[in-house]
Design a protein around this motif. Structure first.
Motif, PDB file in Angstrom:
ATOM      1  N   UNK A 124       0.823  -1.207   0.000  1.00  0.00           N
ATOM      2  CA  UNK A 124       0.000   0.000   0.000  1.00  0.00           C
ATOM      3  C   UNK A 124       0.859   1.260   0.000  1.00  0.00           C
ATOM      4  N   UNK A 125       1.927   1.275   0.796  1.00  0.00           N
ATOM      5  CA  UNK A 125       2.736   2.492   0.897  1.00  0.00           C
ATOM      6  C   UNK A 125       3.408   2.846  -0.433  1.00  0.00           C
ATOM      7  N   UNK A 126       3.581   1.867  -1.325  1.00  0.00           N
ATOM      8  CA  UNK A 126       4.230   2.135  -2.606  1.00  0.00           C
ATOM      9  C   UNK A 126       3.429   3.089  -3.485  1.00  0.00           C
ATOM     10  N   UNK A 127       2.099   3.106  -3.302  1.00  0.00           N
ATOM     11  CA  UNK A 127       1.293   4.027  -4.092  1.00  0.00           C
ATOM     12  C   UNK A 127       1.767   5.459  -3.862  1.00  0.00           C
ATOM     13  N   UNK A 128       2.074   5.766  -2.607  1.00  0.00           N
ATOM     14  CA  UNK A 128       2.530   7.099  -2.229  1.00  0.00           C
ATOM     15  C   UNK A 128       3.969   7.362  -2.635  1.00  0.00           C
ATOM     16  N   UNK A 129       4.825   6.353  -2.468  1.00  0.00           N
ATOM     17  CA  UNK A 129       6.267   6.566  -2.574  1.00  0.00           C
ATOM     18  C   UNK A 129       6.863   6.266  -3.944  1.00  0.00           C
ATOM     19  N   UNK A 130       6.196   5.414  -4.745  1.00  0.00           N
ATOM     20  CA  UNK A 130       6.805   4.973  -5.995  1.00  0.00           C
ATOM     21  C   UNK A 130       5.936   5.146  -7.236  1.00  0.00           C
ATOM     22  N   UNK A 131       4.619   5.035  -7.098  1.00  0.00           N
ATOM     23  CA  UNK A 131       3.756   4.995  -8.288  1.00  0.00           C
ATOM     24  C   UNK A 131       3.733   6.342  -9.006  1.00  0.00           C
ATOM     25  N   UNK A 132       3.897   6.284 -10.324  1.00  0.00           N
ATOM     26  CA  UNK A 132       3.759   7.490 -11.148  1.00  0.00           C
ATOM     27  C   UNK A 132       2.336   7.601 -11.687  1.00  0.00           C
ATOM     28  N   UNK A 133       1.689   6.445 -11.836  1.00  0.00           N
ATOM     29  CA  UNK A 133       0.299   6.395 -12.289  1.00  0.00           C
ATOM     30  C   UNK A 133      -0.438   5.383 -11.423  1.00  0.00           C
ATOM     31  N   UNK A 134      -1.671   5.708 -11.040  1.00  0.00           N
ATOM     32  CA  UNK A 134      -2.547   4.770 -10.337  1.00  0.00           C
ATOM     33  C   UNK A 134      -3.834   4.651 -11.145  1.00  0.00           C
ATOM     34  N   UNK A 135      -4.133   3.435 -11.550  1.00  0.00           N
ATOM     35  CA  UNK A 135      -5.337   3.155 -12.351  1.00  0.00           C
ATOM     36  C   UNK A 135      -6.292   2.350 -11.479  1.00  0.00           C
ATOM     37  N   UNK A 136      -7.420   2.946 -11.118  1.00  0.00           N
ATOM     38  CA  UNK A 136      -8.426   2.310 -10.272  1.00  0.00           C
ATOM     39  C   UNK A 136      -9.616   1.941 -11.148  1.00  0.00           C
ATOM     40  N   UNK A 137      -9.950   0.656 -11.166  1.00  0.00           N
ATOM     41  CA  UNK A 137     -11.067   0.186 -11.987  1.00  0.00           C
ATOM     42  C   UNK A 137     -11.949  -0.734 -11.142  1.00  0.00           C
ATOM     43  N   UNK A 138     -13.241  -0.452 -11.119  1.00  0.00           N
ATOM     44  CA  UNK A 138     -14.174  -1.305 -10.381  1.00  0.00           C
ATOM     45  C   UNK A 138     -13.982  -1.253  -8.879  1.00  0.00           C
ATOM     46  N   UNK A 139     -13.621  -0.105  -8.343  1.00  0.00           N
ATOM     47  CA  UNK A 139     -13.457   0.049  -6.891  1.00  0.00           C
ATOM     48  C   UNK A 139     -13.938   1.424  -6.465  1.00  0.00           C
ATOM     49  N   UNK A 140     -14.942   1.463  -5.592  1.00  0.00           N
ATOM     50  CA  UNK A 140     -15.364   2.720  -4.972  1.00  0.00           C
ATOM     51  C   UNK A 140     -14.504   2.898  -3.723  1.00  0.00           C
ATOM     52  N   UNK A 141     -13.264   3.299  -3.926  1.00  0.00           N
ATOM     53  CA  UNK A 141     -12.230   3.166  -2.904  1.00  0.00           C
ATOM     54  C   UNK A 141     -12.484   4.020  -1.677  1.00  0.00           C
ATOM     55  N   UNK A 142     -12.975   5.240  -1.833  1.00  0.00           N
ATOM     56  CA  UNK A 142     -13.193   6.089  -0.664  1.00  0.00           C
ATOM     57  C   UNK A 142     -14.280   5.518   0.247  1.00  0.00           C
TER      58      UNK A 142
END
Length: 529
Positions: A5-23
């Motif tokens: 999970x922490x990699x989204x903040x520290x490493x990801x340049x793009x985040x693609x969310x599909x089929x998830x109402x994440x909030x």
């Protein structure tokens, strides 16, 4: 999740969310995504509804219900056509690319627009955004899996990630967001009908011999039944008794009327839970289970992190921790389980499970460890498939789009999808006994687009009747642009308005056996007061 999970903040340049109402469904992970966006990451959101996370997205699209394979294939078609794919990665680390490429050839932007309802230029833009900046993380949830094509949807997500070299790198990966806090752990511990712990197949003679020796009994090589299979088996008289642990099928399983009829044919029903759920209310015996703060043990979360929990207070009344209830019940049935504490069970499990073999209560500490952790010196694994895939080479799957099981017709002209809302969790077993959470939303509702509301003369809070091929429910209307025209959304948490009356038990993925909760055809009528 292949990654952390922490990699989204520290490493990801793009985040693609599909089929998830994440909030709404994974708010802590959503907060990481929003922080990643603040740190410069690009965010793509693809969801049939206009969800809250869309407000933060650099680019968002609303695909038609059940059209995910077509969308993902269309993105890959454009990526290959523009040479945005990682050819070196594919050659070194993957196989069956040519078969995939041949299938993708027909998924032109024109064809995909016709299936998904997404404009050609938008498909191209999201493909470019995902493919031209790396690493890119792909996140999905039950909006991908709860379809008759759920396995196809997941394989297509994997195809896209491998195509762009995003598996086996920090900040990338294919990351399913588990729907409950220990879904990953339950699967890891053999909570699937075809495997022992660590996904060791019951059909594998070596695995079966190992567990047979450890448990001093002869184990079957025949996989058990999925929940979908169980209900049919009850109806056919093949199952006479059912033991339900921490689950509320009366609200969570599809086609409630069908389920109720099946349950009436049971000779004996046991439930084990912390509250008297709708399912527990019809049980012959209810075992009172201790809650989280009343027991010790481990959970493994969505990023494969095994974490230790400690008992804060003694269980209330005659409640017992689940391991003790199961041990006593097993002993009463003739197979003795003589564990003294949860760590005894954990130690036995680690001795039989390579991916957990290096873990111990002492090592887990506060932060836990991520599997695979094969030795006592191993630090755990933040992301999977570094340098090489577990199976050797990553396999591309050539997947063709298939329609959902139910489409609209003259009798049922609207498409329904179901899911969670922010204040409640699953069937409301815990959240609806919380005064503060229940005050946020006390009843079910139907989200309907303003255009449909005007056409049907429906106003906010009007009671409407929803009818599917399975049954009928009543619920108040909530008029919102969150759903597109000719679509409605219902939350799953409310026994007063049980959404599962409408959903189908015969439409499910043929491999995973997951019901198609995300697409169904319904009719809407305004009820006159």
């Amino acid at each position: 999740m292949t990654n952390s999970i922490e990699e989204f903040e520290t490493h990801s340049k793009v985040i693609f969310v599909i089929g998830s109402n994440t909030t709404a469904c994974h708010p802590l992970i959503a907060s990481r995504i929003i922080k990643a966006k603040e740190n410069g990451a690009k965010l793509i959101v693809a969801d049939p509804r206009n969800i809250q996370l869309s407000r933060y997205a650099d680019f968002t699209v609303h695909q038609r219900l059940g059209s995910d394979v077509a969308l993902l294939n269309g993105m890959m078609h454009i990526i290959i056509k523009n040479n945005w794919h990682d050819q070196a990665y594919i050659e070194q680390r993957c196989e069956d690319f040519e078969q995939l490429k041949e299938t993708l050839h027909t998924y032109t932007p024109t064809m995909v627009e016709a299936i998904t309802g997404i404009a050609k230029k938008d498909i191209t833009k999201m493909a470019e955004l995902y493919a031209t900046q790396s690493p890119a993380a792909l996140l999905y949830a039950m909006g991908i899996t709860q379809h008759t094509t759920g396995v196809d949807n997941v394989k297509s997500c994997c195809n896209l990630a491998m195509l762009c070299g995003n598996v086996g790198v920090a900040g990338g990966g294919v990351n399913p967001l588990r729907g409950q806090n220990n879904v990953q752990g339950a699967c890891d511990m053999g909570g699937l009908p075809n495997v022992f712990t660590g996904y060791q197949p019951v059909a594998d003679p070596k695995a079966r011999e190992k567990f047979s020796q450890a448990w001093d009994c002869e184990l079957s090589d025949t996989p058990g039944m999925t929940i979908t299979d169980m209900i049919s088996a009850i109806e056919e008289g093949k199952i006479k008794g059912l033991y339900v642990i921490g689950e509320n099928p009366k609200l969570s399983d599809p086609d409630k009327n069908h389920l109720d009829n099946a349950f009436k044919k049971l000779d004996f029903l046991i439930t084990e839970d912390i509250f008297l759920t709708e399912s527990a209310q019809i049980a012959d015996v209810v075992f009172a289970s201790a809650s989280l703060g009343e027991r010790e043990g481990t959970f493994t979360n969505t990023e494969r992190r095994c974490m230790l929990t400690r008992k804060a207070v003694e269980p209330v009344g005659n409640a017992l921790p689940d391991w003790e209830i199961i041990s006593r019940f097993s002993t009463a049935l003739g197979y003795e389980m003589n564990y003294d504490c949860p760590s005894d069970i954990f130690n036995e499990m680690t001795s039989l499970t390579k991916s957990y073999q290096g873990m111990s209560y002492q090592r887990l500490g506060i932060d836990g460890l991520q599997w695979p952790c094969p030795t006592p010196e191993h630090p755990g694994t933040p992301y999977l498939h570094k340098n090489i895939f577990t199976r050797g080479k990553g396999k591309f799957h050539a997947i063709d789009y298939k329609d959902p099981a139910e489409l609209t017709c003259e009798d049922y002209p609207m498409l329904m999808t179901t899911g969670r809302m922010f204040a409640h969790f699953h069937t409301g077993t815990m959240t609806r006994v919380s005064t503060s959470l229940d005050s946020e939303q006390k009843t079910g509702y139907v989200e309907i687009n303003p255009k449909d509301a005007r056409r049907l003369n429906i106003n906010t809070d009007d009671m409407i009747l929803l009818t599917s091929r399975r049954g009928k429910i009543e619920a108040p209307a909530r008029i919102t642009d969150s759903v597109p025209p000719n679509n409605i959304f219902l939350p799953i948490h409310f026994g007063e308005n049980p959404t599962n009356v409408l959903t189908s038990s015969t439409a499910f993925d043929p491999i995973a056996k997951i019901p198609e909760f995300k697409v169904g055809a319904v009719k809407i009528e305004k009820l006159i007061a």
